[in-house]
Design a protein around this motif. Structure first.
Motif, PDB file in Angstrom:
ATOM      1  N   SER A   1       0.827  -1.205   0.000  1.00 25.51           N
ATOM      2  CA  SER A   1       0.000   0.000   0.000  1.00 25.51           C
ATOM      3  C   SER A   1       0.863   1.257   0.000  1.00 25.51           C
ATOM      4  O   SER A   1       0.586   2.225  -0.709  1.00 25.51           O
ATOM      5  N   GLN A   2       1.957   1.246   0.774  1.00 23.41           N
ATOM      6  CA  GLN A   2       2.853   2.399   0.824  1.00 23.41           C
ATOM      7  C   GLN A   2       3.561   2.606  -0.504  1.00 23.41           C
ATOM      8  O   GLN A   2       3.719   3.746  -0.971  1.00 23.41           O
ATOM      9  N   LYS A   3       3.992   1.520  -1.142  1.00 23.44           N
ATOM     10  CA  LYS A   3       4.655   1.637  -2.440  1.00 23.44           C
ATOM     11  C   LYS A   3       3.715   2.208  -3.490  1.00 23.44           C
ATOM     12  O   LYS A   3       4.114   3.044  -4.303  1.00 23.44           O
ATOM     13  N   LEU A   4       2.457   1.764  -3.467  1.00 25.12           N
ATOM     14  CA  LEU A   4       1.496   2.301  -4.428  1.00 25.12           C
ATOM     15  C   LEU A   4       1.266   3.781  -4.193  1.00 25.12           C
ATOM     16  O   LEU A   4       1.168   4.565  -5.146  1.00 25.12           O
TER      17      LEU A   4
ATOM     18  N   ARG B   1       3.386   5.934  -2.923  1.00 24.62           N
ATOM     19  CA  ARG B   1       4.560   6.683  -3.401  1.00 24.62           C
ATOM     20  C   ARG B   1       4.573   6.776  -4.919  1.00 24.62           C
ATOM     21  O   ARG B   1       4.833   7.841  -5.493  1.00 24.62           O
ATOM     22  N   ARG B   2       4.279   5.662  -5.580  1.00 24.29           N
ATOM     23  CA  ARG B   2       4.293   5.672  -7.037  1.00 24.29           C
ATOM     24  C   ARG B   2       3.153   6.501  -7.616  1.00 24.29           C
ATOM     25  O   ARG B   2       3.292   7.090  -8.688  1.00 24.29           O
ATOM     26  N   SER B   3       2.033   6.562  -6.918  1.00 18.23           N
ATOM     27  CA  SER B   3       0.930   7.401  -7.379  1.00 18.23           C
ATOM     28  C   SER B   3       1.337   8.870  -7.350  1.00 18.23           C
ATOM     29  O   SER B   3       1.029   9.642  -8.265  1.00 18.23           O
ATOM     30  N   ASN B   4       2.075   9.261  -6.296  1.00 14.85           N
ATOM     31  CA  ASN B   4       2.552  10.637  -6.215  1.00 14.85           C
ATOM     32  C   ASN B   4       3.550  10.943  -7.323  1.00 14.85           C
ATOM     33  O   ASN B   4       3.527  12.017  -7.925  1.00 14.85           O
TER      34      ASN B   4
ATOM     35  N   LYS C   1       0.015  -1.455  -8.453  1.00 20.23           N
ATOM     36  CA  LYS C   1      -1.392  -1.788  -8.212  1.00 20.23           C
ATOM     37  C   LYS C   1      -1.598  -3.302  -8.186  1.00 20.23           C
ATOM     38  O   LYS C   1      -2.328  -3.825  -7.338  1.00 20.23           O
ATOM     39  N   VAL C   2      -0.936  -4.017  -9.101  1.00 23.90           N
ATOM     40  CA  VAL C   2      -1.035  -5.487  -9.135  1.00 23.90           C
ATOM     41  C   VAL C   2      -0.453  -6.072  -7.862  1.00 23.90           C
ATOM     42  O   VAL C   2      -1.016  -7.009  -7.269  1.00 23.90           O
ATOM     43  N   ALA C   3       0.673  -5.521  -7.402  1.00 26.45           N
ATOM     44  CA  ALA C   3       1.298  -6.012  -6.174  1.00 26.45           C
ATOM     45  C   ALA C   3       0.382  -5.807  -4.973  1.00 26.45           C
ATOM     46  O   ALA C   3       0.281  -6.672  -4.095  1.00 26.45           O
ATOM     47  N   LEU C   4      -0.324  -4.672  -4.922  1.00 29.15           N
ATOM     48  CA  LEU C   4      -1.249  -4.413  -3.818  1.00 29.15           C
ATOM     49  C   LEU C   4      -2.430  -5.379  -3.865  1.00 29.15           C
ATOM     50  O   LEU C   4      -2.862  -5.892  -2.826  1.00 29.15           O
TER      51      LEU C   4
END
Length: 375
Positions: free
Chosen positions: A136-139, A141-144, A160-163
């Motif tokens: 969730s944290q990685k998504l 960061r990448r969304s930003n 998103k797939v990883a989440l």
């Protein structure tokens, strides 16, 4: 075209050009006026308007839902208590002819395997939760980064797939933990009602199989209800939990009951599991054969973040939530689990103490100024 005066002489080009210039000037003035009007209309969009909404503050809670099912009232003569799982009898605390009361411990199965399984399931659940939080944290960061065009679309899609994968693993771990916890609880067999031991079918040290009858209780009188629940709902129920029964013929009255027994095998035709409920205080109006509705309490879940379903809104074909941060609306796309009436369990994407909008979404967009009122 040739333009002439009344004497038939041709007019010069300067007059012709002057008329053209005046026409262009009028058109430009009208165009600029129209642009000014459009700009004024744009400035009045909801982004620049303070929106009044109602909100709730998310807090961890213990949640206990209900399962509702339809069934039939039956005459109660005896109760056969069966093993929920295979194992070895550790101890038997009653003999044939003994009087027993509701909730009394009748016998125990060896709990060591179930304790080990619960320990392993607890560790797996902790690992799955950590992986979900990390994804969730990685998504986030990448969304930003994607908003500022500093990473590729493929990198954002990968996050998103990883989440999604981490969320699926977490839900499986939660189910496995609940099942292991239930198996441990099922090693202790309690009396579901007041009565007398008719048959003591097992002895200490004896191996038993799931579904095998352990004790039969003879009851002096009373009623039970036979019903059926889905494979999802049967995991949320356990023997001894409270229930309420309303007979179709007596809609104004409700009767307290207790879950007496949960079937260990599904019906081959429907795929549903049988459930028997013991009515605690039936009266003369209830008759065997009457149809009824049972509302059964589920297993309580601790430290859960619950999102009211009305907080979800559609934006760009996505289900999102708006959070109020320093008087401004911020859009979130949380990971949710279903199954709690008109509420949803929050798995990731929202945190305790955040203020979520539940009413007044119509003109709310990312960045809207918000006046919040707690519901």
């Amino acid at each position: 075209m040739r333009i002439t005066n009344k004497h038939g002489r041709q007019l010069n080009n300067s007059c012709q050009c002057s008329g053209t210039i005046r026409l262009i000037t009028v058109c430009l003035t009208a165009l600029l006026a129209a642009c000014g009007a459009d700009e004024t209309a744009t400035s009045n969009t909801p982004d620049d308007t303070e929106v009044t909404v109602r909100t709730v503050t998310l807090q961890p809670t213990t949640w206990q839902g209900n399962v509702t099912s339809f069934g039939v009232i039956e005459a109660l003569e005896e109760v056969s208590i069966a093993a929920e799982l295979s194992g070895t009898v550790k101890a038997v605390y009653v003999d044939e002819g003994d009087e027993v009361s509701v909730g009394q411990l009748l016998l125990e199965l060896d709990p060591r395997k179930s304790e080990l399984a619960l320990t392993q399931a607890s560790k797996a659940l902790e690992e799955a939760k950590a992986q979900l939080d990390d994804a969730s944290q990685k998504l986030a960061r990448r969304s930003n980064l994607a908003a500022s065009n500093t990473i590729s679309v493929e990198a954002l899609d990968s996050a998103k797939v990883a989440l999604d994968s981490a969320s699926a693993r977490y839900q499986r771990a939660v189910a496995a933990h609940e099942l292991a916890q239930r198996h441990l609880e099922d090693t202790r067999i309690y009396s579901p009602a007041n009565g007398q031991v008719d048959i003591q079918a097992v002895e200490s040290g004896e191996p038993v199989r799931a579904g095998e009858t352990l004790v039969t209780l003879q009851l002096s009188g009373g009623l039970r209800m036979q019903t059926w629940v889905s494979e999802t709902d049967v995991l949320l129920l356990y023997a001894g939990n409270a229930a309420t029964i309303i007979a179709s013929a007596l809609p104004g009255q409700s009767y307290p009951a207790t879950i007496e027994w949960l079937g260990v095998a599904a019906d081959k035709n429907t795929g549903n599991y049988p459930v028997k409920l013991l009515l605690n205080s039936p009266d003369a109006q209830l008759r065997p054969g009457m149809t009824a509705t049972a509302t059964m309490q589920t297993r309580p879940v601790d430290d859960v973040l619950i999102l009211p379903e009305q907080a979800l809104v559609d934006r760009a074909r996505r289900k999102v939530v708006f959070v109020v941060e320093e008087g401004v609306a911020r859009m979130r796309e949380p990971v949710l689990a279903t199954g709690l009436a008109n509420h949803l369990q929050i798995l990731a994407g929202l945190a305790p103490n955040e203020e979520v909008i539940v009413d007044g979404h119509a003109f709310v967009v990312e960045g809207s100024a918000i006046t919040a009122r707690q519901r």
